[in-house]
Write a protein that holds these residues in place. Sequence first.
Motif, mmCIF file in Angstrom:
data_model
loop_
_atom_site.group_PDB
_atom_site.id
_atom_site.type_symbol
_atom_site.label_atom_id
_atom_site.label_comp_id
_atom_site.label_asym_id
_atom_site.label_seq_id
_atom_site.Cartn_x
_atom_site.Cartn_y
_atom_site.Cartn_z
ATOM 1 N N MET B 1 -40.964 20.410 9.250
ATOM 2 C CA MET B 1 -40.225 21.040 8.162
ATOM 3 C C MET B 1 -40.227 20.113 6.956
ATOM 4 O O MET B 1 -40.206 18.899 7.089
ATOM 5 N N HIS B 2 -40.252 20.744 5.781
ATOM 6 C CA HIS B 2 -40.295 19.968 4.545
ATOM 7 C C HIS B 2 -38.976 19.218 4.360
ATOM 8 O O HIS B 2 -37.911 19.833 4.311
ATOM 9 N N PRO B 3 -39.029 17.870 4.266
ATOM 10 C CA PRO B 3 -37.784 17.117 4.107
ATOM 11 C C PRO B 3 -37.336 17.127 2.638
ATOM 12 O O PRO B 3 -37.564 16.165 1.912
ATOM 13 N N ALA B 4 -36.719 18.228 2.212
ATOM 14 C CA ALA B 4 -36.305 18.354 0.816
ATOM 15 C C ALA B 4 -35.185 17.360 0.522
ATOM 16 O O ALA B 4 -34.204 17.307 1.271
ATOM 17 N N PRO B 5 -35.304 16.579 -0.562
ATOM 18 C CA PRO B 5 -34.272 15.581 -0.880
ATOM 19 C C PRO B 5 -32.887 16.218 -0.991
ATOM 20 O O PRO B 5 -31.901 15.623 -0.550
ATOM 21 N N SER B 6 -32.807 17.438 -1.527
ATOM 22 C CA SER B 6 -31.495 18.057 -1.698
ATOM 23 C C SER B 6 -30.803 18.271 -0.351
ATOM 24 O O SER B 6 -29.600 18.050 -0.212
ATOM 25 N N VAL B 7 -31.578 18.672 0.648
ATOM 26 C CA VAL B 7 -30.972 18.939 1.957
ATOM 27 C C VAL B 7 -30.632 17.641 2.687
ATOM 28 O O VAL B 7 -29.616 17.549 3.381
ATOM 29 N N ILE B 8 -31.465 16.631 2.506
ATOM 30 C CA ILE B 8 -31.173 15.330 3.123
ATOM 31 C C ILE B 8 -29.884 14.758 2.521
ATOM 32 O O ILE B 8 -28.974 14.326 3.237
ATOM 33 N N LEU B 9 -29.812 14.787 1.185
ATOM 34 C CA LEU B 9 -28.603 14.304 0.507
ATOM 35 C C LEU B 9 -27.379 15.079 0.975
ATOM 36 O O LEU B 9 -26.339 14.508 1.288
ATOM 37 N N PHE B 10 -27.524 16.389 1.006
ATOM 38 C CA PHE B 10 -26.408 17.247 1.377
ATOM 39 C C PHE B 10 -25.880 16.922 2.765
ATOM 40 O O PHE B 10 -24.686 16.631 2.945
ATOM 41 N N THR B 11 -26.773 16.917 3.765
ATOM 42 C CA THR B 11 -26.273 16.725 5.126
ATOM 43 C C THR B 11 -25.757 15.295 5.329
ATOM 44 O O THR B 11 -24.747 15.092 5.994
ATOM 45 N N ALA B 12 -26.440 14.311 4.723
ATOM 46 C CA ALA B 12 -26.024 12.924 4.941
ATOM 47 C C ALA B 12 -24.699 12.630 4.231
ATOM 48 O O ALA B 12 -23.764 12.093 4.836
ATOM 49 N N LEU B 13 -24.618 12.999 2.945
ATOM 50 C CA LEU B 13 -23.411 12.668 2.180
ATOM 51 C C LEU B 13 -22.199 13.470 2.641
ATOM 52 O O LEU B 13 -21.106 12.929 2.795
ATOM 53 N N SER B 14 -22.401 14.778 2.841
ATOM 54 C CA SER B 14 -21.236 15.565 3.241
ATOM 55 C C SER B 14 -20.792 15.162 4.645
ATOM 56 O O SER B 14 -19.597 15.142 4.946
ATOM 57 N N GLY B 15 -21.748 14.811 5.505
ATOM 58 C CA GLY B 15 -21.384 14.352 6.848
ATOM 59 C C GLY B 15 -20.495 13.118 6.778
ATOM 60 O O GLY B 15 -19.447 13.033 7.449
ATOM 61 N N LEU B 16 -20.880 12.182 5.929
ATOM 62 C CA LEU B 16 -20.111 10.951 5.768
ATOM 63 C C LEU B 16 -18.742 11.248 5.135
ATOM 64 O O LEU B 16 -17.706 10.737 5.575
ATOM 65 N N GLY B 17 -18.755 12.085 4.101
ATOM 66 C CA GLY B 17 -17.510 12.419 3.394
ATOM 67 C C GLY B 17 -16.518 13.113 4.303
ATOM 68 O O GLY B 17 -15.322 12.770 4.328
ATOM 69 N N PHE B 18 -16.994 14.068 5.085
ATOM 70 C CA PHE B 18 -16.083 14.766 5.996
ATOM 71 C C PHE B 18 -15.583 13.824 7.094
ATOM 72 O O PHE B 18 -14.446 13.957 7.560
ATOM 73 N N GLY B 19 -16.439 12.886 7.492
ATOM 74 C CA GLY B 19 -16.005 11.874 8.460
ATOM 75 C C GLY B 19 -14.850 11.055 7.897
ATOM 76 O O GLY B 19 -13.852 10.782 8.580
ATOM 77 N N MET B 20 -14.981 10.667 6.622
ATOM 78 C CA MET B 20 -13.900 9.921 5.956
ATOM 79 C C MET B 20 -12.628 10.745 5.887
ATOM 80 O O MET B 20 -11.523 10.253 6.157
ATOM 81 N N LEU B 21 -12.783 12.017 5.498
ATOM 82 C CA LEU B 21 -11.609 12.884 5.379
ATOM 83 C C LEU B 21 -10.905 13.032 6.718
ATOM 84 O O LEU B 21 -9.673 13.008 6.802
ATOM 85 N N ALA B 22 -11.708 13.173 7.785
ATOM 86 C CA ALA B 22 -11.108 13.325 9.109
ATOM 87 C C ALA B 22 -10.298 12.082 9.466
ATOM 88 O O ALA B 22 -9.165 12.163 9.959
ATOM 89 N N SER B 23 -10.883 10.923 9.177
ATOM 90 C CA SER B 23 -10.203 9.674 9.479
ATOM 91 C C SER B 23 -8.915 9.543 8.655
ATOM 92 O O SER B 23 -7.849 9.192 9.185
ATOM 93 N N LEU B 24 -9.003 9.873 7.377
ATOM 94 C CA LEU B 24 -7.823 9.789 6.506
ATOM 95 C C LEU B 24 -6.745 10.784 6.934
ATOM 96 O O LEU B 24 -5.553 10.479 6.904
#
Lengths: 248, 290
Positions: B1-24
């Motif tokens: 599958m084409h590794p589109a930068p937008s999708v990589i950014l989306f899944t990586a950043l939102s994954g990290l952000g939601f992880g932070m929110l869960a912890s907070l």
Amino acid sequence: MTSLGTESKVQLGLVIDLDTCVGCHACVIACKGWNTENYGTALSDMDAYGEKPSGTFLNRVHSYEVQPDTGAAQTVHFPKSCLHCTDAPCVTVCPTGASYKRAEDGIVLVNEDACMGCGLCAWACPYGARELDKAAGVMKKCTLCVDRIYNENLPEEDREPACVRTCPAGARHFGDLADEDSAVSKLVSERGGMDLMPELGTRPVNKYLPPRPKDTGEEIDILAPLLAPVATEASGFLGWLDRTLEKI
Amino acid sequence: MHPAPSVILFTALSGLGFGMLASLGLGNPDVTGLSAFIFFALAFALTIGGLLASVFHLGNPKNAIKAFSQWRSSWLSREGILSVLALSIMGIYAIGAIFLGVRWHVLGATGAILSVATVFTTSMIYTQLKSIPRWNHWNTPVLFLSLTIAGGALMTGQVRCAIAALIIAGVIQIVTWYMGDRRFAARASTIGTATGLGDIGQVRMFEPPHTGTNYLLSEMVYVVGRKHGQKLRVIALGLMVVLPVILLCLSQDHFTGAIAVISHLIGVFVSRWLFFAQAEHVVGLYYGQR
Ligand code: SF4
Ligand code: SF4
Ligand code: SF4
């Protein structure tokens, strides 16, 4: 609604005869010609006259070589378009409700006014039957020429998909595959029509008729008996000549 | 599958952000006032930034609002709804913590659950696809969730928890790669079943249907860079897990923490790039490829 409702009683689809298809690509052109100026936005081309042309097509013809264990290899031309699957994975993944399978005849369509161009349905389709149009940003796929088959402005003989209408070899058949008595269903049962990638559970409506087995018996040459030498032993002068020359 | 930068950014950043929110949301760390502001601002920047990046992936974004409608059947729709819910609830919780100095525990816990659930729906978008055997397995959501928890703990300075979670995520990543490499063969789709001609004999592509490229090939038969796969896996694992764990064990000041976070983030990007680039779509079979 992108949930698949109850199975429709009519399942319109294509039956493609791999024995007959000559790989002329006429169906590809007829499809693009009709669909670029009818249902939905045009089927765009990119860099059409440049170095790297590409474009949106709803039907494409591959060609394969099949090598049996014994005997000669055979070439099979293989047209491929949406199979209007009964359990269409492309429909259920769609978040906007743009993709749907019609309750009345089983045709799988995209409502372009609702499509956001996420491409997820194309990922879900195992067959590569959906292409996101580069110019319009919406998903394009075979409509089974829904704007022809019911179109009373067209003469009766034209009320079938453009690819079927145009195929010079008669390799494409259109009809109701849910109706056991339809011509297409009979063709499927007579010729052992098959599903593509049945292991993925999509239950395609479109069927493919496998190439008929090649003859394996001895080669029959109809002219051979006529060309057989009449006299096996030369007699007379030629016989004498033959014997004499043999002795020298 | 084409590794589109937008999708990589989306899944990586939102994954990290939601992880932070869960912890907070669970009160780790138990912050109010200005320090809460800094934590929440970072978490929201990551999640919202990630979600915005995903919009760039759309061909026709003006219909994006309709994506909230099909939650009954579509994981992508569910993700949209849950992300808005999680962000709204965590937003209210953040206001309490920052401006009123109070922590509404029930609200925070609800927000934490919704944040983790959002990441689960993201992972299910990929997991549901039978056409991509590598993703179509329970280890996709497990991997996404373990990285979210590890990243969240790391970002919020929960050192001991982060070390444990990173190691677990690393093990899951290795298992996912190992199993994923075998999944296409296990699905048993071949050029023979794709064309239905396999019963006759060996099938080989004779002529492709078009001389140039097309959407299918550029989107789903992306093969560039696969040959570097093993090296990139080592790099991904090193940056995502090994280096942050070593750094956290050595020292726990802010500077080391920041390096660990950056290393982890780059590692997640590499891992996500591989997640896409190494995923083989069965449509490649029609083109004699994988
Ligand atoms: S062939 Fe592909 S696009 Fe057509 S119904 Fe089946 S899964 Fe959907
Ligand atoms: S590209 Fe359009 S039709 Fe396909 S899943 Fe996305 S919104 Fe639905
Ligand atoms: S028009 Fe008929 S013979 Fe020609 S490629 Fe299409 S199906 Fe085959």
